[in-house]
Design a protein around this motif. Structure first.
Motif, PDB file in Angstrom:
ATOM      1  N   SER A 134       0.847  -1.186   0.000  1.00 55.50           N
ATOM      2  CA  SER A 134       0.000   0.000   0.000  1.00 55.50           C
ATOM      3  C   SER A 134       0.883   1.237   0.000  1.00 55.50           C
ATOM      4  CB  SER A 134      -0.910   0.000   1.225  1.00 55.50           C
ATOM      5  OG  SER A 134      -0.146  -0.001   2.419  1.00 55.50           O
ATOM      6  N   GLN A 142      -6.598   3.477   2.009  1.00 55.67           N
ATOM      7  CA  GLN A 142      -6.714   2.724   0.766  1.00 55.67           C
ATOM      8  C   GLN A 142      -7.429   1.408   1.035  1.00 55.67           C
ATOM      9  OE1 GLN A 142      -2.850   2.237  -0.961  1.00 55.67           O
ATOM     10  NE2 GLN A 142      -2.425   4.434  -1.008  1.00 55.67           N
ATOM     11  N   ASN A 143      -8.103   0.906   0.019  1.00 48.19           N
ATOM     12  CA  ASN A 143      -8.820  -0.363   0.114  1.00 48.19           C
ATOM     13  C   ASN A 143      -8.260  -1.286  -0.957  1.00 48.19           C
ATOM     14  OD1 ASN A 143     -10.758   0.749   2.081  1.00 48.19           O
ATOM     15  ND2 ASN A 143     -11.458   1.965   0.350  1.00 48.19           N
ATOM     16  N   ILE A 144      -7.604  -2.355  -0.527  1.00 50.85           N
ATOM     17  CA  ILE A 144      -6.908  -3.247  -1.456  1.00 50.85           C
ATOM     18  C   ILE A 144      -7.459  -4.663  -1.283  1.00 50.85           C
ATOM     19  CG2 ILE A 144      -4.685  -4.256  -2.085  1.00 50.85           C
ATOM     20  CD1 ILE A 144      -3.356  -1.695  -1.137  1.00 50.85           C
ATOM     21  N   LEU A 160       3.152  -9.229   1.315  1.00 57.76           N
ATOM     22  CA  LEU A 160       1.961  -8.377   1.349  1.00 57.76           C
ATOM     23  C   LEU A 160       2.163  -7.339   2.437  1.00 57.76           C
ATOM     24  CD1 LEU A 160      -0.689 -11.231   1.120  1.00 57.76           C
ATOM     25  CD2 LEU A 160      -0.182  -9.588  -0.677  1.00 57.76           C
ATOM     26  N   ASN A 161       2.355  -6.098   2.046  1.00 55.64           N
ATOM     27  CA  ASN A 161       2.672  -5.033   2.991  1.00 55.64           C
ATOM     28  C   ASN A 161       1.515  -4.039   3.013  1.00 55.64           C
ATOM     29  OD1 ASN A 161       4.634  -4.161   4.850  1.00 55.64           O
ATOM     30  ND2 ASN A 161       5.353  -2.583   3.453  1.00 55.64           N
ATOM     31  N   LEU A 162       0.533  -4.316   3.859  1.00 58.36           N
ATOM     32  CA  LEU A 162      -0.699  -3.527   3.874  1.00 58.36           C
ATOM     33  C   LEU A 162      -0.716  -2.654   5.119  1.00 58.36           C
ATOM     34  CD1 LEU A 162      -3.147  -6.373   2.778  1.00 58.36           C
ATOM     35  CD2 LEU A 162      -1.926  -4.738   1.333  1.00 58.36           C
ATOM     36  N   ASN A 164      -1.404   0.606   5.211  1.00 63.03           N
ATOM     37  CA  ASN A 164      -2.232   1.793   5.084  1.00 63.03           C
ATOM     38  C   ASN A 164      -3.584   1.530   5.727  1.00 63.03           C
ATOM     39  OD1 ASN A 164      -4.187   3.693   3.415  1.00 63.03           O
ATOM     40  ND2 ASN A 164      -2.106   4.503   3.258  1.00 63.03           N
ATOM     41  N   HIS A 168      -8.913  -3.985   3.764  1.00 64.00           N
ATOM     42  CA  HIS A 168      -8.147  -4.879   2.905  1.00 64.00           C
ATOM     43  C   HIS A 168      -8.736  -6.282   2.967  1.00 64.00           C
ATOM     44  CE1 HIS A 168      -5.274  -1.629   2.641  1.00 64.00           C
ATOM     45  NE2 HIS A 168      -5.076  -1.651   3.939  1.00 64.00           N
ATOM     46  N   TYR A 189       0.236  -5.972   8.425  1.00 66.32           N
ATOM     47  CA  TYR A 189      -0.959  -5.135   8.315  1.00 66.32           C
ATOM     48  C   TYR A 189      -1.081  -4.220   9.522  1.00 66.32           C
ATOM     49  CZ  TYR A 189      -5.629  -3.533   9.263  1.00 66.32           C
ATOM     50  OH  TYR A 189      -6.679  -2.730   9.599  1.00 66.32           O
ATOM     51  N   CYS A 198      -8.524  -5.797   8.042  1.00 59.84           N
ATOM     52  CA  CYS A 198      -7.928  -6.703   7.062  1.00 59.84           C
ATOM     53  C   CYS A 198      -8.513  -8.085   7.301  1.00 59.84           C
ATOM     54  CB  CYS A 198      -6.412  -6.726   7.200  1.00 59.84           C
ATOM     55  SG  CYS A 198      -5.575  -7.804   6.004  1.00 59.84           S
TER      56      CYS A 198
END
Length: 584
Positions: A134, A142-144, A160-162, A164, A168, A189, A198
């Motif tokens: 993100s 943000q929405n991933i 996976l580096n979430l 934000n 998610h 996350y 998440c």
């Protein structure tokens, strides 16, 4: 004015969607573009890029990945795969990062990357850094969504580096590759005080290689739910823990129906299964745990750890104890540490293998209260050394046990403590027991345990026992069941209860308890597993009066309103219509 703003926003969103287009990609031709970079350069916000073939696309893709037509940072973008196709995208420039590149631009998504199905996946390869990431932590939310994707990394970094603060979704994702000498994690996350979430389903970390000091899933804060996942190590270098949290992590992480197992590298196990290092709540429901070294579950800095099974299917922790790899003397299942400490809740959990020198270790700074809560647990043959139940070197410990069976500890060649080795600091242990059964075992070592409930630092254990059974007939003749302890509570049964005159208060066992002596002990007639099955036991129906506690027993069977049985299990009780009610 407010209505005008809402209307204007709605019109803007509809306008974006009305201009959304699907841009097809195929190396074989016949599509709108032949490269991923070309499709991105032609994309506008809200567009869908669909890969029509199963080719490998090795390209230097833009940063951020959502850079579209004319260099615009796209607010909404979907990258998907046509039915039945399994393409690979290898980003030679690094990671698939969703922008902005700084916090000055508002970009929310949703951003979606998805393969066709769990069996027809998209493979993403990164030459370095994250596979999917993100934007900056302080950027807009943000929405991933990542679905049906294999993430492969060739160097150090995060898959996976979430980090934000957004919503998610990760589903049907496998992580592989990496560097056994490099730091990183398959999934990171969250952040302190995040309001986002998440949700993870069917994540498999088996193929992810990383070095000591890394984690498989690392939580920084927010709300995270992991379902039906395989959080395991490939057996590369030793890692710190399978699931860990940041020191400042707030919020909660819940793991359901998953396998969490460290790997074995040259006979070396991962140090910990779970490490809660921040003031968050970590919950593990119906999970399977693999073998580990030292301390499988560590709680620090005010964290809360919850492990739960079901009444009929206990969450067994036996699999985390592998004496062929880790000597039991070095393994302490649960440890509360740090300057703040933390709390532990076990519900429908069982351990039947010998563990380490203690089952619980509490070593926070003096003055910090730590609470251990257990309900419907079955614990047998745990410690091989100094403390079957706990050793506390810090502040006051509160133990709240209900419907729990604790069977004979396994001390070493010299007799050791069976029950509680109390506070090693300046404070006492406050012990609340409701419908519990404590059972000794003379077959393990002679003459059996030296003490049952004992405070190592000559501080008092304050024990409130309601409707419990203490089958202490395994005690040696000169030993004591309760030392440095004061007892209170409703009627309980003590087979051979005694105090040592020079060990703590001289207060007697409550007068209405059922108490035997060394010469004439009371036999509660428990089965080999500590449960009540013999209807001639003096514990049957002895919990006189009505009680709102322990309305179901260790196996989830209901208890009658009045005259419940003592101990953790309830025998069949009379039914006015049909006589004895048999539990199935």
């Amino acid at each position: 004015m407010r209505k005008f703003v809402v209307l204007a926003l709605a019109v803007f969103c509809v306008a974006q969607l009305s201009h959304a287009a699907t841009i097809t990609v195929s190396q074989a031709g016949g599509a709108d573009q032949t490269t991923i970079a070309g499709a991105l350069a032609a994309a506008n916000s809200g567009d869908v890029i669909e890969i029509e073939d199963g080719a490998t696309y090795s390209e230097a893709l833009p940063v951020p990945f959502n850079t579209g037509n004319g260099g615009t940072i796209l607010n909404i973008l979907t990258l998907q795969v046509a039915a039945g196709q399994t393409p690979t995208i290898e980003n030679t420039a690094g990671a698939f990062i969703f922008g902005p590149v700084d916090a000055s631009t508002t970009v929310t998504g949703p951003f979606v990357i998805k393969g066709d199905s769990n069996t027809s996946r998209l493979t993403l390869k990164s030459a370095g850094g994250s596979v999917i990431g993100s934007g900056p932590n302080n950027a807009s939310k943000q929405n991933i969504t990542v679905m049906n994707v294999n993430c492969v990394r060739t160097g150090g970094g995060v898959w996976l580096n979430l980090l934000n603060d957004g919503v998610h979704i990760v589903s049907n994702v496998t992580t592989a590759g990496g560097d056994p000498n490099g730091a990183g994690a398959p999934l990171r996350y969250g952040g302190p005080n995040y309001t986002g979430s998440c949700t993870v389903t069917n994540l498999d970390t088996l193929g992810a290689l990383q070095n000591d000091g890394s984690q498989k899933v690392f939580f920084y804060g927010g709300t995270m739910v992991v379902n039906n996942s395989n959080i395991v190590s490939a057996g590369g270098a030793e890692t710190s823990e399978c699931v860990g949290t940041n020191n400042n992590a707030t919020g909660s992480i819940t793991v359901n129906d998953s396998t969490i197992a460290p790997g074995v590298a040259t006979g070396v196990l991962t140090r910990r299964i779970v490490s809660s290092m921040g003031p968050c709540t970590m919950t593990f429901n119906r999970c399977n745990f693999g073998p580990t070294a030292e301390v499988p579950f560590r709680i620090m800095n005010g964290g809360k750890l919850v492990i739960a099974g079901t009444p009929t299917t206990k969450c067994s922790l036996d699999s985390m104890i592998d004496t062929t790899i880790t000597p039991t003397a070095t393994l302490i299942p649960f440890s509360v540490e740090g300057t703040v400490g933390g709390d532990l809740t076990l519900t429908d959990v069982s351990i039947t293998k010998p563990a380490g020198i203690q089952t619980f270790r509490n070593i926070p700074t003096i003055g910090r209260s730590t609470t251990v809560t257990m309900d419907r647990c079955f614990m047998k043959n745990l410690a091989v050394g100094n403390g079957a139940f706990t050793q506390s070197n810090g502040g006051t410990c509160f133990f709240n046990l209900t419907n729990t069976i604790w069977m004979g500890a396994k001390p070493g060649t010299t007799a050791a403590v069976f029950g509680i080795l109390g506070a090693g600091g300046t404070n006492s242990c406050i012990i609340n027991l409701n419908f519990c059964s404590f059972v000794g075992d003379t077959t393990l070592v002679s003459p059996g345990a030296l003490y049952w409930f004992h405070n190592h630092s000559a501080k008092n254990n304050f024990i409130t026992a309601n409707y419990c059974i203490f089958d202490d007939r395994s005690m040696g003749g000169g030993n004591a069941s309760f030392t440095h302890s004061s007892l209170s509570g409703n009627i309980s049964l003590v087979s051979r209860g005694s105090f040592l005159p020079n060990q703590g208060p001289s207060a007697a066992i409550p007068a209405d308890w059922i108490v035997g002596t060394t010469a004439e002990p009371v036999d509660p007639k428990l089965a080999a597993d500590g449960r009540l099955t013999d209807l001639t036991s003096p514990a049957i129906g002895a919990a006189v009066g009505s009680s709102s506690q322990g309305m179901i027993d260790i196996d989830g069977n209901p208890r009658p309103l009045n005259n419940k049985d003592l101990g953790a299990s309830q025998t069949p009780f009379p039914n006015a219509a049909s006589g004895w009610t048999e539990f199935k």
